[in-house]
Design a protein around this motif. Sequence first.
Motif: not given
Length: 320
Positions: A35-47, A55-67
């Motif tokens: 079966v598949a492995v599903r790797v999950v990272h939970a980031a509660a930083h958005s809100a 700004s949303s640009a900062v959020l995008d940068e943080v998300d990029a690091g998480a990805r």
Amino acid sequence: MTDSGRGAVVVGVDRLEEGRAALAWAAREAARRDVAVRVVHAAAHSADLLDAGYSSAVLDEVDAGARAGLEAAAEVARAAGAPHVEVRLVHDQPRRALLAEAAGAALVVTGARRRRGLRTLGALELGSTSLFLASHAPVPTALVRTLPPAGGPVAGVVVGHDGSGHADAALRWAAGYAAEAGVELTVVAVWHPPFAVAATPYGLDVPDWTQTLRVVEDAAAERLEAAVEAVRAQQPGLPVAHRLVRDESAAEALLAAADGSRLLVTGTRGRGAFAAALLGSVSHAVLHRAGGPVVVVPQPPGRDLGPEPGRSAAGTGPQG
């Protein structure tokens, strides 16, 4: 396949350096189940970031690091043999995110976090999210601090049993796992005197006290024998050993029995004083102290589990 069917193996990852063992174990499980492995990272930083005026640009940068971290974790899983790897970044609290991902999964896997501070440098402790999942997840939850040694003899599976319904569910899951993996199953039951003293209590003379101990031990032995016979009937050909241990600490006895094993399996709760809690006191202690992988198996609500091993008598034991 095990009772959970062909759902993915979900593994929660926060910091890669602390989750490598969990990722590798999850990958091996996924490969064994195909079966598949599903790797999950939970980031509660958005809100939080947006509420703070970023700004949303900062959020995008943080998300990029998480990805990027998720992709690195996925590579660890692939290197460990996962046949297929999915990655998922979830903007939510880790508890809610992983509980939602558990729906329909075969198994949820978590690691341990590294303690901070000079006195505990390098030690691995159980986080609140792991405890929450072990108590609330609808599917078995695995905690993996370290992997069993590679290259040694094939180790078996150890499961604690006390005659409770939750222990029965754990026993069935452990038996199915051992049968699929082609390893021995060891069923461990723990009993102790009915009074928390070593001497003869409450005016009982020695013969009466000796008889009381014999009755308690015999009842525990009968429950254990019934459980083992049920497993042998359900899994013909599975090598099953059993061990009846007298110990004031069921957790200590289980940990000792599981030393060097491939896996230690417990139920969510049992017959002890904490039976009303979602996670029994013994399972709680085992999760905090086990060095090798531990799986906590929930009792499916309203589900017919078939003949229940070891239901003939009540008593103390390793589930709660």
